[in-house]
Design an enzyme around this catalytic site. Sequence first.
Site, PDB file in Angstrom:
ATOM      1  N   ASP A  65      41.854  44.655  61.490  1.00 43.91           N
ATOM      2  CA  ASP A  65      41.308  43.481  62.177  1.00 43.91           C
ATOM      3  C   ASP A  65      40.969  42.439  61.120  1.00 43.91           C
ATOM      4  O   ASP A  65      41.596  42.413  60.070  1.00 43.91           O
ATOM      5  CB  ASP A  65      40.086  43.882  63.015  1.00 43.91           C
ATOM      6  CG  ASP A  65      39.908  42.993  64.245  1.00 43.91           C
ATOM      7  OD1 ASP A  65      39.815  41.767  64.060  1.00 43.91           O
ATOM      8  OD2 ASP A  65      39.852  43.514  65.373  1.00 43.91           O
ATOM      9  N   HIS A 120      43.819  40.657  60.109  1.00 41.83           N
ATOM     10  CA  HIS A 120      43.914  39.465  60.950  1.00 41.83           C
ATOM     11  C   HIS A 120      43.402  38.215  60.255  1.00 41.83           C
ATOM     12  O   HIS A 120      43.192  37.191  60.906  1.00 41.83           O
ATOM     13  CB  HIS A 120      43.145  39.685  62.254  1.00 41.83           C
ATOM     14  CG  HIS A 120      43.740  40.742  63.140  1.00 41.83           C
ATOM     15  ND1 HIS A 120      43.214  41.081  64.364  1.00 41.83           N
ATOM     16  CD2 HIS A 120      44.828  41.545  62.967  1.00 41.83           C
ATOM     17  CE1 HIS A 120      43.942  42.045  64.914  1.00 41.83           C
ATOM     18  NE2 HIS A 120      44.928  42.343  64.084  1.00 41.83           N
TER      19      HIS A 120
END
Length: 288
Positions: free
Chosen positions: A114, A137
């Site tokens: 993430d 991310h």
Amino acid sequence: MFYQVDGLTVTGNGGGLLDGRGYTWWSNKCKDDTKNCIPEAPTSLVLMSCNNAELSHLSSKDSPQMHIAVIMSSKVSVTQLTITAPGDSPNTDGVHIDRSENVQITGSTIRTGDDCVSIGPGCRFVTVDGIVCGPGHGVSVGSLGRYGAIESVEHIDVKNVHFINTMNGARIKTWPGGRGYAKSISFTNINFTNVGNPVIIDQFYQDRALPNMGAVVLSNITYTNLQGTSSQKTAVDFDCSGMGSCTQIHVRYVAITASDGRATEARCRNAQGDTTGYVNPRIPCLIS
């Protein structure tokens, strides 16, 4: 969790390891149609309501959810960390900061599933400096404004970051219908290697069906010396609400090409600001 500690130091002296063994949690992550599952995976290490704290020279591996969380704390230094988890592991943010101020994250390598660093509501005077990020991310301000919440974020400085094979790079994300502001945010000396969305403002996070709702107001957002390669044709994407919520966006020297050598493009909606010097791809909604 460390709660209400003043003057805390946590160090691994270069060899300490937090092993969350998160694969059991990931495989049993709850879904709407699943009854026999684990509802909430834990964060490996949490600092809550701590002041004058330092985390340094340690590794965090395979956290069930977030690796490090700094919540309602001030004067926190996070330095020389190595954070790793598989690229497909859910919600395994490297360092998450929430309602905190005067936080520095420096000299670390973060490879996770993430956000490498996520900067949430109520944060002020946060510096991210000298980070290698990927997979993951990207470095994200947000998400902000879910369920119409009133948010405030200001004085965020992200610099000297290398994104490698990440889904996003320099990202700001807000929910439609949110209120409040995020201002004085800078991304400086950023390198991208094969990044999906190198530069992105997304004011329709997880809900693109509400184009005319208000949003958290973004202002004084500065991008300086960003270069590298994008895995997609669109290298810069400013997607803002139609309610005048993206202003004073300043872009100063950008050189992002496609990973396959082709030209890239910028896409923008409802963004206001200016560009200075060489900017490639050209950003059509900003004044040059």
